[in-house]
Design a protein around this motif. Sequence first.
Motif, short mmCIF file in Angstrom:
data_model
loop_
_atom_site.label_atom_id
_atom_site.label_comp_id
_atom_site.label_asym_id
_atom_site.label_seq_id
_atom_site.Cartn_x
_atom_site.Cartn_y
_atom_site.Cartn_z
N VAL A 1 0.84 -1.20 0.00
CA VAL A 1 0.00 0.00 0.00
C VAL A 1 0.88 1.26 0.00
O VAL A 1 0.62 2.21 -0.75
CB VAL A 1 -0.97 -0.01 1.21
N ALA B 1 3.95 1.52 -1.11
CA ALA B 1 4.59 1.63 -2.43
C ALA B 1 3.62 2.23 -3.44
O ALA B 1 4.01 3.05 -4.28
CB ALA B 1 5.08 0.26 -2.90
N GLY B 2 2.35 1.85 -3.34
CA GLY B 2 1.33 2.40 -4.24
C GLY B 2 1.14 3.89 -4.02
O GLY B 2 1.05 4.67 -4.98
N ILE B 3 1.11 4.29 -2.76
CA ILE B 3 0.96 5.72 -2.44
C ILE B 3 2.18 6.50 -2.95
O ILE B 3 2.04 7.58 -3.53
CB ILE B 3 0.77 5.91 -0.92
N GLN B 4 3.36 5.92 -2.75
CA GLN B 4 4.59 6.56 -3.24
C GLN B 4 4.52 6.73 -4.76
O GLN B 4 4.85 7.79 -5.30
CB GLN B 4 5.80 5.71 -2.86
N GLY B 5 4.06 5.68 -5.44
CA GLY B 5 3.96 5.73 -6.90
C GLY B 5 2.97 6.78 -7.37
O GLY B 5 3.25 7.55 -8.29
N MET B 6 1.80 6.83 -6.71
CA MET B 6 0.79 7.81 -7.13
C MET B 6 1.27 9.23 -6.86
O MET B 6 0.95 10.15 -7.62
CB MET B 6 -0.53 7.52 -6.42
#
Lengths: 161, 109
Positions: B73, B75-80
């Motif tokens: 989760v 990593a996803g926030i970092q990506g977005m």
Amino acid sequence: MKFAASRCLIAFWLLAASACQVQYVSNYDPETDQNVTALQKKVSTHLIGLRGQQPPDCFYANHEAFYNDALSDAQVILTRAQAINADGLNALTVRQMQLTSDSLNELRDLHRTVSNENLCISDESLIDLNTLFNAQFESILAFEIAKKRTLSEAEPIKEQP
Amino acid sequence: MSMDAEELGASMLGAVRSVVGERWPEIEQLAEDELGDLARVMLRIEFRQSTGTISEAEARALMRIHRNTVETVLAGIQGMTLVMAEVAVNAAMDVVRGAVNSSVGFDLV
């Protein structure tokens, strides 16, 4: 003095603007989107299907095919993500898929261990496992959809249930 | 036509703000929802282990999957956030490009 500073600022931005557009993450990949969605459905169906099962129906041996199938699917998605990561811009999706693959291996090992004790994974744990796996898949999908770089369209980051 | 650095800076800031302002609340809400759910799951696992409903081995496996989920989760926030930053930088660059080309009267950059 102010005039000179303004000219310097303009010169700086002229140089900056002459550069190509920046890109920090890879482009949206529809296959990753579709394959992760399909795997999410497969895992969720498995975890919901296990709820309420009694021994010996719940035992690992009766569900081994699911694990072989799901782990194979996860490996295919991971390999594709790694191939897209040649420029290093897909590293976060690669990491997300490695973690999901690890989680599937953990689930398989847990299922084996519990079955060896002639028990089923409890319904409460199955509900939590479904929540955890859904969070992983939703996070991967939300990031993949964000890679479309659409801003004003009606597509939300996360689909509401 | 001459360029005004302050006006240009304000236009760039406006472009960045329109991107960040639109997307950040969505990302923040997603982070709050997901991390809140994960915190509740962790408390339930600890409770069931402490009351003996699940074995230590089962609790350990669930916690490892939980840890993987938190990292996924985040990593996803970092990506977005990176996508948002990228779009913001490019929006600011577009403002500069438009101003420069308009100023010189042809497509210089």
